[in-house]
Scaffold this motif. Structure first.
Motif, PDB file in Angstrom:
ATOM      1  N   LYS A 171       0.812  -1.220   0.000  1.00  0.00           N
ATOM      2  CA  LYS A 171       0.000   0.000   0.000  1.00  0.00           C
ATOM      3  C   LYS A 171       0.844   1.268   0.000  1.00  0.00           C
ATOM      4  N   SER A 172       2.123   1.156   0.356  1.00  0.00           N
ATOM      5  CA  SER A 172       2.965   2.354   0.400  1.00  0.00           C
ATOM      6  C   SER A 172       3.306   2.785  -1.021  1.00  0.00           C
ATOM      7  N   ASN A 173       3.605   4.066  -1.160  1.00  0.00           N
ATOM      8  CA  ASN A 173       3.929   4.560  -2.499  1.00  0.00           C
ATOM      9  C   ASN A 173       5.442   4.726  -2.655  1.00  0.00           C
ATOM     10  N   PHE A 174       5.852   4.958  -3.884  1.00  0.00           N
ATOM     11  CA  PHE A 174       7.278   5.058  -4.198  1.00  0.00           C
ATOM     12  C   PHE A 174       7.909   6.266  -3.522  1.00  0.00           C
ATOM     13  N   ARG A 175       7.162   7.343  -3.379  1.00  0.00           N
ATOM     14  CA  ARG A 175       7.681   8.554  -2.721  1.00  0.00           C
ATOM     15  C   ARG A 175       8.107   8.259  -1.290  1.00  0.00           C
ATOM     16  N   ASN A 176       7.331   7.424  -0.581  1.00  0.00           N
ATOM     17  CA  ASN A 176       7.687   7.069   0.795  1.00  0.00           C
ATOM     18  C   ASN A 176       9.014   6.322   0.845  1.00  0.00           C
ATOM     19  N   LEU A 177       9.237   5.450  -0.118  1.00  0.00           N
ATOM     20  CA  LEU A 177      10.495   4.712  -0.160  1.00  0.00           C
ATOM     21  C   LEU A 177      11.663   5.653  -0.438  1.00  0.00           C
ATOM     22  N   VAL A 178      11.479   6.575  -1.367  1.00  0.00           N
ATOM     23  CA  VAL A 178      12.525   7.555  -1.662  1.00  0.00           C
ATOM     24  C   VAL A 178      12.797   8.428  -0.441  1.00  0.00           C
ATOM     25  N   ASP A 179      11.733   8.841   0.251  1.00  0.00           N
ATOM     26  CA  ASP A 179      11.898   9.676   1.450  1.00  0.00           C
ATOM     27  C   ASP A 179      12.676   8.948   2.539  1.00  0.00           C
ATOM     28  N   ILE A 180      12.394   7.667   2.748  1.00  0.00           N
ATOM     29  CA  ILE A 180      13.096   6.947   3.809  1.00  0.00           C
ATOM     30  C   ILE A 180      14.554   6.707   3.416  1.00  0.00           C
ATOM     31  N   LEU A 181      14.828   6.541   2.131  1.00  0.00           N
ATOM     32  CA  LEU A 181      16.230   6.419   1.688  1.00  0.00           C
ATOM     33  C   LEU A 181      16.965   7.741   1.878  1.00  0.00           C
ATOM     34  N   ASP A 182      16.272   8.862   1.666  1.00  0.00           N
ATOM     35  CA  ASP A 182      16.866  10.170   1.965  1.00  0.00           C
ATOM     36  C   ASP A 182      17.173  10.298   3.451  1.00  0.00           C
ATOM     37  N   GLU A 183      16.285   9.806   4.288  1.00  0.00           N
ATOM     38  CA  GLU A 183      16.505   9.859   5.740  1.00  0.00           C
ATOM     39  C   GLU A 183      17.716   9.003   6.144  1.00  0.00           C
ATOM     40  N   MET A 184      17.950   7.894   5.447  1.00  0.00           N
ATOM     41  CA  MET A 184      19.140   7.064   5.717  1.00  0.00           C
ATOM     42  C   MET A 184      20.407   7.871   5.435  1.00  0.00           C
ATOM     43  N   ALA A 185      20.389   8.616   4.339  1.00  0.00           N
ATOM     44  CA  ALA A 185      21.566   9.421   3.994  1.00  0.00           C
ATOM     45  C   ALA A 185      21.756  10.556   4.999  1.00  0.00           C
ATOM     46  N   ILE A 186      20.678  11.192   5.408  1.00  0.00           N
ATOM     47  CA  ILE A 186      20.773  12.299   6.361  1.00  0.00           C
ATOM     48  C   ILE A 186      21.271  11.803   7.717  1.00  0.00           C
ATOM     49  N   ALA A 187      20.777  10.644   8.151  1.00  0.00           N
ATOM     50  CA  ALA A 187      21.178  10.085   9.452  1.00  0.00           C
ATOM     51  C   ALA A 187      22.539   9.389   9.383  1.00  0.00           C
ATOM     52  N   LYS A 188      23.143   9.347   8.185  1.00  0.00           N
ATOM     53  CA  LYS A 188      24.457   8.722   7.971  1.00  0.00           C
ATOM     54  C   LYS A 188      24.455   7.244   8.351  1.00  0.00           C
ATOM     55  N   ILE A 189      23.390   6.550   7.942  1.00  0.00           N
ATOM     56  CA  ILE A 189      23.293   5.108   8.147  1.00  0.00           C
ATOM     57  C   ILE A 189      23.679   4.447   6.836  1.00  0.00           C
ATOM     58  N   ASP A 190      24.786   3.709   6.870  1.00  0.00           N
ATOM     59  CA  ASP A 190      25.322   3.109   5.654  1.00  0.00           C
ATOM     60  C   ASP A 190      24.773   1.716   5.383  1.00  0.00           C
ATOM     61  N   THR A 191      24.355   1.017   6.413  1.00  0.00           N
ATOM     62  CA  THR A 191      23.926  -0.364   6.257  1.00  0.00           C
ATOM     63  C   THR A 191      22.419  -0.442   6.382  1.00  0.00           C
ATOM     64  N   TYR A 192      21.767  -0.676   5.238  1.00  0.00           N
ATOM     65  CA  TYR A 192      20.325  -0.850   5.229  1.00  0.00           C
ATOM     66  C   TYR A 192      19.938  -1.766   4.093  1.00  0.00           C
ATOM     67  N   ALA A 193      18.756  -2.356   4.226  1.00  0.00           N
ATOM     68  CA  ALA A 193      18.259  -3.274   3.197  1.00  0.00           C
ATOM     69  C   ALA A 193      16.774  -3.016   3.007  1.00  0.00           C
ATOM     70  N   ILE A 194      16.322  -3.204   1.777  1.00  0.00           N
ATOM     71  CA  ILE A 194      14.902  -3.091   1.466  1.00  0.00           C
ATOM     72  C   ILE A 194      14.371  -4.507   1.302  1.00  0.00           C
ATOM     73  N   VAL A 195      13.415  -4.880   2.130  1.00  0.00           N
ATOM     74  CA  VAL A 195      12.876  -6.236   2.159  1.00  0.00           C
ATOM     75  C   VAL A 195      11.384  -6.148   1.901  1.00  0.00           C
ATOM     76  N   SER A 196      10.859  -7.064   1.101  1.00  0.00           N
ATOM     77  CA  SER A 196       9.449  -6.978   0.733  1.00  0.00           C
ATOM     78  C   SER A 196       8.543  -7.921   1.520  1.00  0.00           C
ATOM     79  N   ASP A 197       9.093  -8.895   2.209  1.00  0.00           N
ATOM     80  CA  ASP A 197       8.219  -9.831   2.909  1.00  0.00           C
ATOM     81  C   ASP A 197       7.984  -9.419   4.358  1.00  0.00           C
ATOM     82  N   PHE A 198       6.746  -9.569   4.785  1.00  0.00           N
ATOM     83  CA  PHE A 198       6.326  -9.225   6.135  1.00  0.00           C
ATOM     84  C   PHE A 198       6.008 -10.499   6.897  1.00  0.00           C
ATOM     85  N   SER A 199       6.348 -10.503   8.167  1.00  0.00           N
ATOM     86  CA  SER A 199       5.934 -11.615   9.012  1.00  0.00           C
ATOM     87  C   SER A 199       4.447 -11.415   9.333  1.00  0.00           C
ATOM     88  N   PRO A 200       3.756 -12.470   9.738  1.00  0.00           N
ATOM     89  CA  PRO A 200       2.338 -12.300  10.105  1.00  0.00           C
ATOM     90  C   PRO A 200       2.156 -11.289  11.241  1.00  0.00           C
TER      91      PRO A 200
END
Length: 177
Positions: A139-168
């Protein structure tokens, strides 16, 4: 009749060769091989694995001696973010509902990164920062994903992964908020 002793001479051709086309082709070949060499280089990404792991409910779970470095960010519709530290259900911290921006997820990520780096530095591993798992829902949109990747750069977090599966449990968490 008078006969003349004229020799028939052949027309001499020019010995100059026009090299314009050859130079053009050679430059094109040089450019082609430079680009092909650059594209052929292997693209690698650093992978850091923990020293220890354990099994929980049939799944292998990573365990860090440096404290809990994993932060999970769930993205849902209507710009909704839910974040929690560690493994959902095993951590003593409750999930937090956040907004985008300076006072929302950015502040949380910067604070978590700072705390994890301080803890890692105290243990003699100063480069072990936060590991963020980003889970965008359908349900999330592409803009939200881009925004959170921008936040990773601002917070200087180098290690992150985008995962599509959710646990129940995570699906229930998103549905309840």
């Amino acid at each position: 009749m008078m006969e003349t002793n004229k020799k028939i001479r052949s027309k001499k051709l020019s010995t100059k060769v026009d090299m314009t086309a050859m130079v053009s082709v050679s430059f094109l070949l040089i450019i082609f091989f430079m680009v092909a060499t650059e594209l052929r280089k292997p693209k690698i990404m650093d992978l850091s694995l923990p020293d220890k792991y354990y099994e929980y409910k049939g799944k292998i779970i990573c365990h860090m001696d440096t404290g809990n470095r994993v932060i999970t960010v769930l993205l849902d519709d209507n710009n909704k973010i839910i974040t929690y530290s560690g493994i959902y259900g095993l951590s003593d911290q409750l999930p937090k509902k956040m907004d985008y921006g300076r006072t929302g997820i950015r502040k949380e990520l910067i604070n978590q990164q700072k705390a994890i780096l301080e803890h890692s530095t105290a243990l003699g591993k100063p480069k072990n920062g936060a590991i963020v798992i980003i889970k965008p829902s359908k349900k999330s949109n592409f803009r939200n994903l881009v925004d959170i990747l921008d936040e990773m750069a601002i917070a200087k977090i180098d290690t992150y992964a985008i995962v599509s599966d959710f646990s129940p449990e995570e699906s229930k968490l998103l549905a309840s908020n």
